[in-house]
Scaffold this motif. Structure first.
Motif, PDB file in Angstrom:
ATOM      1  N   LEU A 135      -9.071   5.099   1.880  1.00  0.00           N
ATOM      2  CA  LEU A 135      -7.954   5.961   1.519  1.00  0.00           C
ATOM      3  C   LEU A 135      -7.838   7.148   2.473  1.00  0.00           C
ATOM      4  O   LEU A 135      -6.745   7.454   2.965  1.00  0.00           O
ATOM      5  N   LEU A 136      -8.964   7.795   2.758  1.00  0.00           N
ATOM      6  CA  LEU A 136      -8.930   8.953   3.648  1.00  0.00           C
ATOM      7  C   LEU A 136      -8.606   8.546   5.074  1.00  0.00           C
ATOM      8  O   LEU A 136      -7.863   9.235   5.776  1.00  0.00           O
ATOM      9  N   THR A 137      -9.158   7.408   5.518  1.00  0.00           N
ATOM     10  CA  THR A 137      -8.887   6.927   6.868  1.00  0.00           C
ATOM     11  C   THR A 137      -7.407   6.610   7.041  1.00  0.00           C
ATOM     12  O   THR A 137      -6.781   6.991   8.028  1.00  0.00           O
ATOM     13  N   THR A 138      -6.830   5.908   6.055  1.00  0.00           N
ATOM     14  CA  THR A 138      -5.416   5.535   6.115  1.00  0.00           C
ATOM     15  C   THR A 138      -4.525   6.762   6.079  1.00  0.00           C
ATOM     16  O   THR A 138      -3.571   6.893   6.845  1.00  0.00           O
ATOM     17  N   THR A 139      -4.852   7.718   5.183  1.00  0.00           N
ATOM     18  CA  THR A 139      -4.045   8.931   5.051  1.00  0.00           C
ATOM     19  C   THR A 139      -4.084   9.753   6.333  1.00  0.00           C
ATOM     20  O   THR A 139      -3.062  10.241   6.809  1.00  0.00           O
ATOM     21  N   ASN A 140      -5.279   9.899   6.927  1.00  0.00           N
ATOM     22  CA  ASN A 140      -5.405  10.667   8.170  1.00  0.00           C
ATOM     23  C   ASN A 140      -4.654   9.996   9.307  1.00  0.00           C
ATOM     24  O   ASN A 140      -4.033  10.662  10.139  1.00  0.00           O
ATOM     25  N   TRP A 141      -4.697   8.645   9.364  1.00  0.00           N
ATOM     26  CA  TRP A 141      -3.986   7.923  10.419  1.00  0.00           C
ATOM     27  C   TRP A 141      -2.488   8.125  10.286  1.00  0.00           C
ATOM     28  O   TRP A 141      -1.784   8.354  11.257  1.00  0.00           O
ATOM     29  N   ARG A 149       0.840  -1.208   0.000  1.00  0.00           N
ATOM     30  CA  ARG A 149       0.000   0.000   0.000  1.00  0.00           C
ATOM     31  C   ARG A 149       0.870   1.251   0.000  1.00  0.00           C
ATOM     32  O   ARG A 149       0.516   2.264  -0.613  1.00  0.00           O
ATOM     33  N   ASN A 150       1.990   1.204   0.701  1.00  0.00           N
ATOM     34  CA  ASN A 150       2.894   2.350   0.726  1.00  0.00           C
ATOM     35  C   ASN A 150       3.440   2.653  -0.662  1.00  0.00           C
ATOM     36  O   ASN A 150       3.660   3.817  -1.013  1.00  0.00           O
ATOM     37  N   LYS A 151       3.674   1.612  -1.451  1.00  0.00           N
ATOM     38  CA  LYS A 151       4.143   1.820  -2.819  1.00  0.00           C
ATOM     39  C   LYS A 151       3.130   2.653  -3.601  1.00  0.00           C
ATOM     40  O   LYS A 151       3.499   3.559  -4.353  1.00  0.00           O
ATOM     41  N   GLN A 152       1.849   2.333  -3.416  1.00  0.00           N
ATOM     42  CA  GLN A 152       0.802   3.082  -4.087  1.00  0.00           C
ATOM     43  C   GLN A 152       0.783   4.530  -3.606  1.00  0.00           C
ATOM     44  O   GLN A 152       0.686   5.468  -4.399  1.00  0.00           O
ATOM     45  N   GLN A 153       0.896   4.703  -2.277  1.00  0.00           N
ATOM     46  CA  GLN A 153       0.847   6.038  -1.704  1.00  0.00           C
ATOM     47  C   GLN A 153       2.035   6.881  -2.168  1.00  0.00           C
ATOM     48  O   GLN A 153       1.889   8.067  -2.482  1.00  0.00           O
ATOM     49  N   ILE A 154       3.218   6.267  -2.211  1.00  0.00           N
ATOM     50  CA  ILE A 154       4.419   6.984  -2.653  1.00  0.00           C
ATOM     51  C   ILE A 154       4.272   7.428  -4.104  1.00  0.00           C
ATOM     52  O   ILE A 154       4.645   8.550  -4.476  1.00  0.00           O
ATOM     53  N   ALA A 155       3.713   6.549  -4.935  1.00  0.00           N
ATOM     54  CA  ALA A 155       3.499   6.893  -6.346  1.00  0.00           C
ATOM     55  C   ALA A 155       2.547   8.075  -6.471  1.00  0.00           C
ATOM     56  O   ALA A 155       2.746   8.973  -7.309  1.00  0.00           O
ATOM     57  N   ILE A 156       1.507   8.098  -5.613  1.00  0.00           N
ATOM     58  CA  ILE A 156       0.550   9.209  -5.638  1.00  0.00           C
ATOM     59  C   ILE A 156       1.216  10.506  -5.190  1.00  0.00           C
ATOM     60  O   ILE A 156       1.033  11.569  -5.793  1.00  0.00           O
ATOM     61  N   GLU A 157       2.030  10.407  -4.112  1.00  0.00           N
ATOM     62  CA  GLU A 157       2.651  11.607  -3.556  1.00  0.00           C
ATOM     63  C   GLU A 157       3.710  12.198  -4.479  1.00  0.00           C
ATOM     64  O   GLU A 157       4.077  13.367  -4.345  1.00  0.00           O
ATOM     65  N   LYS A 158       4.210  11.406  -5.426  1.00  0.00           N
ATOM     66  CA  LYS A 158       5.194  11.916  -6.378  1.00  0.00           C
ATOM     67  C   LYS A 158       4.556  12.816  -7.425  1.00  0.00           C
ATOM     68  O   LYS A 158       5.255  13.550  -8.133  1.00  0.00           O
ATOM     69  N   ILE A 159       3.240  12.745  -7.548  1.00  0.00           N
ATOM     70  CA  ILE A 159       2.536  13.583  -8.517  1.00  0.00           C
ATOM     71  C   ILE A 159       2.462  15.003  -7.975  1.00  0.00           C
ATOM     72  O   ILE A 159       1.925  15.252  -6.893  1.00  0.00           O
TER      73      ILE A 159
END
Length: 447
Positions: free
Chosen positions: A432-438, A208-218
Motif C-alpha cells: 500500500l505504501l509503495t503503491t501510494t508513494n509511486w 485497485r484504483n477503486k479501492q484507493q478512491i474509496a479510501i481517499e473519499k474518507i
C-alpha cells in the motif's frame, strides 16, 4: 515489553520483503493426468484441445481442466482461449470448476461450476438453464474468463472487451476449464504465456484504483492526522523532528482537542533521554548507551539476561565485526553473548551473530543483514520501549497511536478476507505504501 516483537524484528528487519502471492502457483497447461475426457485429443504442448466425439448427447462433452487451480491470493485471476475452429455447431464453453467436477459435462451445467457458452451466449451457473449474458462467439474469436476476488465475481471477455460479470457463488479452489462439443471444434489456451487480448493488467490497476478512491473519499481532519504523526515522533524519541513539525504547523493547523493532547503529553515522558539513547545507538556507540542506561535506568539492566541487555550486547558484537575488530569480537562474544546460549528465545540469534566470524566478507553472507543500519534502529526501538515502560502514569506504551491504528486496519482487512473464503489479495501495508508513494511521485514528479 513484548519479548518476541523486538527479537523477531532484530532477526528479520533487513531481510527482503516477500509478497504472499509471489510463491503461489498458477496454471501453466491443461491437465492430461487426472480425469481426462475421452472425447478430446490434447496437443503435445498441452495448450490446445480438439473434439473427437460424435456429439450425440449431453454426456459426451470434451472438457479439460487446467493443471492447477486459479491462484487466489491476489485481486484477480484471468486466462483466455482462442477459437481456432468452431466446428459444426460451435458448442465451445469456458469457465471454472472445482476438483470434484465430473469430466464429460460443460462447465456451468453441474453444481459448483460456472460457464460462458459460445453457441447461445448464455451464462450457466450450476444448472442446465442458462441466463442471458453476452454475445455468441465462434471461429477466430478470443474469449477470456476471470475471477475478481475483491468483488467476488466471475467476469468474461470477448476479443479484448469485457462482456459482463456474475456473482461468484462457488467456494474453494477453482480450476480454469474449457469444453468443446461438436465435430472439428479446436481451441488453444493462453494461461499468460502470451500477451492477452484483454488488458488484464489495466483491469487489475483499475480495481485497485477503486479501492484507493474509496479510501481517499474518507475525510480525516488535518489536526487528527497531525496528532497521529506527533504522537509517533514523541513515542520514538524524535524530539527535534517533533519540535520542527510543531513549529511549522502551529499557524496552519487547528489545535488538537484535549484527548489527543493528553495522549501527546503521556508520550513525552523522558523524551530528551530517549532521544539521546537513540542517537548513541544510531551511531553505534553501544558502550556509551549501556553505561547511560545503567546510570539512568538501572532497573532495566538489573537482569543481565533481559531482552534489552541481549540486543545491546548483540549490537556491540556486530559493531566490532563492522569495523573489522575480529579478535575483540571473539573475546566479547565469549564473555557477553555466550551466557545467552541455551536460552530458547535468544539461541538462534546468538548462533547467527557468531556466524559473522566465519565469512571473509560477512556483509555478503546470509547473515549479512545484521550489519545493516536498520539493526541499530531495532535496538534503539527496544531501548525506547523499555524506558517508556518505566513511566509510572502509563506503563503500556509499546505502540504509538499510528501503529495501533494500522494494526486495527490490518486485523479488519484480514477479517474481511476471511469472509471471502480466505481469497483475494492479502492486505500488505508495504504494498500500500509503495503503491501510494509511486502514484504521488508520478503525479508530482518529486520523491
Amino acid at each position: 515489553m513484548n519479548k518476541s516483537n523486538f527479537i523477531h524484528k532484530f532477526r528479520h528487519s533487513a531481510k527482503p520483503y516477500k509478497m504472499e502471492d509471489e510463491e503461489e502457483e498458477s496454471p501453466t497447461e491443461l491437465n492430461t493426468i487426472n480425469g481426462l475426457s475421452s472425447f478430446v485429443v490434447i496437443s503435445p504442448d498441452k495448450l490446445s484441445l480438439k473434439y473427437t466425439g460424435v456429439s450425440q448427447h449431453g454426456h459426451d462433452v470434451g472438457v479439460v481442466q487446467a493443471n492447477k487451480p486459479a491462484p487466489c491470493n491476489r485481486i484477480a485471476y484471468y486466462f483466455e482461449i482462442y477459437i481456432k475452429d468452431a466446428g459444426v455447431e460451435g458448442r465451445v464453453s469456458i469457465g471454472f470448476t472445482t476438483d470434484s467436477f465430473r469430466i464429460a459435462r460443460h462447465p456451468g451445467w453441474e453444481l459448483n461450476t460456472c460457464g460462458y457458452h459460445g453457441d447461445d451466449g448464455l451464462i450457466y451457473l450450476g444448472k442446465r438453464q442458462g441466463e442471458a449474458f453476452g454475445p455468441t462467439y465462434t471461429t477466430g474469436d478470443t474469449v477470456g474468463g476471470g475471477i475478481n476476488y475483491d468483488s467476488q465475481e466471475f467476469f468474461f471477455t470477448v476479443n479484448g472487451t469485457l462482456v459482463g460479470t456474475v456473482s461468484k457463488y462457488i467456494k474453494g479452489p477453482l480450476f480454469p476449464t474449457v469444453a468443446v462439443h461438436s465435430q472439428n471444434e479446436e481451441v488453444t489456451i493462453n494461461f499468460g504465456q502470451e500477451k492477452f487480448a484483454f488488458d488484464f493488467k489495466g483491469y487489475e490497476s483499475a480495481e485497485r484504483n477503486k479501492q484507493q478512491i474509496a479510501i481517499e473519499k474518507i475525510s480525516i481532519p488535518s489536526n487528527m492526522s497531525l496528532g497521529l504523526v506527533k504522537n509517533y515522533l514523541l513515542h520514538y524519541g524524535y524530539e527535534e523532528t517533533f519540535h520542527a513539525l510543531d513549529l511549522a504547523t502551529n499557524s496552519t493547523v487547528p489545535p488538537i482537542n484535549g484527548t489527543q493532547e493528553d495522549g501527546i503529553e503521556d508520550t513525552s515522558y523522558a523524551l530528551h533521554e530517549r532521544k539521546n539513547f537513540r542517537q548513541l545507538i544510531g551511531k553505534g556507540e553501544i558502550d556509551a548507551a549501556l553505561a547511560k542506561l545503567r546510570d539512568c535506568y538501572p532497573q532495566l539492566v538489573q537482569n543481565d539476561k533481559s531482552e534489552v541487555c541481549f540486543l545491546l550486547h548483540c549490537q556491540k558484537f556486530i559493531e566490532l565485526i563492522r569495523i573489522g575488530a575480529l579478535e575483540e569480537a571473539v573475546k566479547y562474544g565469549r564473555v557477553e553473548l555466550a551466557k545467552f546460549l541455551g536460552l530458547a528465545a535468544f539461541q538462534v540469534i546468538v548462533e547467527d551473530c557468531f556466524a559473522l566470524l566465519v565469512y571473509e566478507r560477512p556483509q555478503e553472507s546470509n547473515v549479512g543483514y545484521f550489519l545493516e543500519e536498520s539493526q541499530r534502529e531495532v535496538v534503539a526501538d527496544a531501548v525506547n520501549a523499555a524506558i517508556l515502560s518505566t513511566n509510572p502514569n502509563n506503563k503500556n506504551q509499546l505502540h504509538s497511536h499510528l501503529e495501533t491504528l494500522l494494526r486495527q486496519l490490518t486485523a479488519g482487512c484480514l477479517e474481511l478476507r476471511s469472509l471471502n473464503d480466505g481469497q483475494g489479495e492479502a492486505f500488505s501495508l508495504h504494498r500500500l505504501l509503495t503503491t501510494t508513494n509511486w502514484k504521488r511521485t508520478k503525479k508530482t514528479g518529486k520523491l
